[in-house]
Design an enzyme around this catalytic site. Structure first.
Site, short mmCIF file in Angstrom:
data_model
loop_
_atom_site.label_atom_id
_atom_site.label_comp_id
_atom_site.label_asym_id
_atom_site.label_seq_id
_atom_site.Cartn_x
_atom_site.Cartn_y
_atom_site.Cartn_z
N ALA A 231 106.54 108.64 38.81
CA ALA A 231 108.19 109.22 38.64
C ALA A 231 108.79 108.51 40.04
CB ALA A 231 108.48 110.76 38.63
N ARG A 232 109.16 109.37 40.90
CA ARG A 232 109.96 108.69 42.11
C ARG A 232 109.25 109.21 43.36
NH1 ARG A 232 111.90 105.90 38.78
NH2 ARG A 232 114.06 105.58 38.27
N GLU A 261 110.88 101.31 48.52
CA GLU A 261 110.25 100.37 48.02
C GLU A 261 111.04 99.01 48.16
OE1 GLU A 261 109.91 101.41 43.76
OE2 GLU A 261 108.63 103.02 44.19
N HIS A 280 104.89 100.60 41.56
CA HIS A 280 105.92 101.00 40.62
C HIS A 280 105.69 100.11 39.25
CE1 HIS A 280 109.73 103.49 40.70
NE2 HIS A 280 109.33 103.48 39.54
#
Length: 306
Positions: A231-232, A261, A280
């Site tokens: 997710a995050r 990131e 990611h």
């Protein structure tokens, strides 16, 4: 709509099928890794009626730089990189391609869960070094284990379906989810911490759930719990997770998103044997690229053409 009206894409490309939908607009690309300043500058130069957000952040400065802006359309489901309060205050609609990458991200989460349970990366490295660890290695069998799914939208439910098919008991937390399948047992977070053998995160990042997995909540989990995050990154206190992996409180972690990131050299997760990393890419498949692009373009047009 004038052919000179612009749509800004915060990336270097967009699927051809999406571009076909936007053929009446001038498409402006922000490049592979646009900064907020890059996006503001392009908004000033081109005054887009819409922004399709793939990378980078869109804040109030970008919105103020584009007086014609009517819609900000996310190329994906997570809108935490868009200042939604600022957009609302300016009458700019924020839309997302919810579900367009659900299959891709759920599959990545399953892959990371299996990699953690079966030590796929570590055993591969050992084999390439000439070792044969059959007599000493014991992996985790997921059949009959409990997985806690936090966030039961399109991605979380698809992950839950696969976990159930593998014989896992699925417990889930999502205060907003409705009409859950009967194999998902709705529980509170405390039950997940107490009972889950594995936890997979599928919720958006909000101010309320930032660092949801932290020193306290990780300590409340079963010893040896497996952690998966597609997710995050901000959902996890990375220092706390690292300490929990090193102590054995977390048996293994599979991570596809990070607090900052892109990850750069020297990050403390690098080189940790029981942390499996991917950049990611959960939603980055050829199919999802098209689905998300088409959905983002369709959503933007729906607002613009009202």
């Amino acid at each position: 709509m004038s052919a000179r009206s612009a749509i800004l894409v915060t990336a270097a490309d967009l699927a051809p099928q999406a571009l076909d939908l936007l053929k009446d607009f001038q498409i402006i690309y922000a490049g592979k890794t646009p900064t907020e300043e890059d996006i503001v500058a392009l908004c000033k130069r081109h005054d887009p009626v819409g922004i399709i957000v793939r990378y980078g952040k869109v804040g109030s400065a970008a919105m103020d730089a584009a007086p014609s802006l009517r819609v900000i359309s996310k190329h994906g489901s997570g809108t935490d990189t868009i200042d939604k309060d600022a957009a609302k205050a300016r009458g700019i609609e924020v839309v997302a391609a919810v579900g367009a990458n659900a299959s891709a991200v759920a599959e990545q989460a399953v892959a990371l869960l299996l990699a953690c349970a079966k030590s796929v990366v570590q055993l591969d490295a050992r084999m390439h070094q000439g070792f044969w660890d059959k007599a000493t290695h014991k992996s985790v069998e997921l059949d009959g284990r409990t997985v806690g799914v936090i966030g039961l939208g399109a991605i979380g439910q698809r992950f839950a379906k696969v976990a159930h098919a593998m014989g896992m008991r699925v417990v889930g937390y999502d205060p907003y989810a409705k009409d859950l399948p009967d194999y998902v047992e709705r529980v509170e977070l405390e039950t997940i911490w107490r009972e889950a053998d594995a936890i997979s995160l599928h919720c958006p990042l909000t101010p309320e759930n930032a660092n949801l997995l932290n020193e306290r909540t990780l300590a409340a989990c079963k010893k040896g719990v497996l952690i998966v995050n597609t997710a995050r990154g901000g959902l996890i206190d990375e220092n706390a997770l690292l300490a929990a992996v090193r102590s054995g409180q977390v048996g293994s972690a599979g991570l596809d998103s990070f607090a900052v990131e892109p990850m750069t050299a020297g990050h403390p997760f690098q080189g940790q044997e029981r942390i499996t990393l991917s950049p990611h890419v959960g939603g980055v498949t050829a199919d999802a690229y098209v689905k998300m692009g088409v959905a983002a373009a369709t959503n933007a047009l729906r607002v613009i053409n009202r």
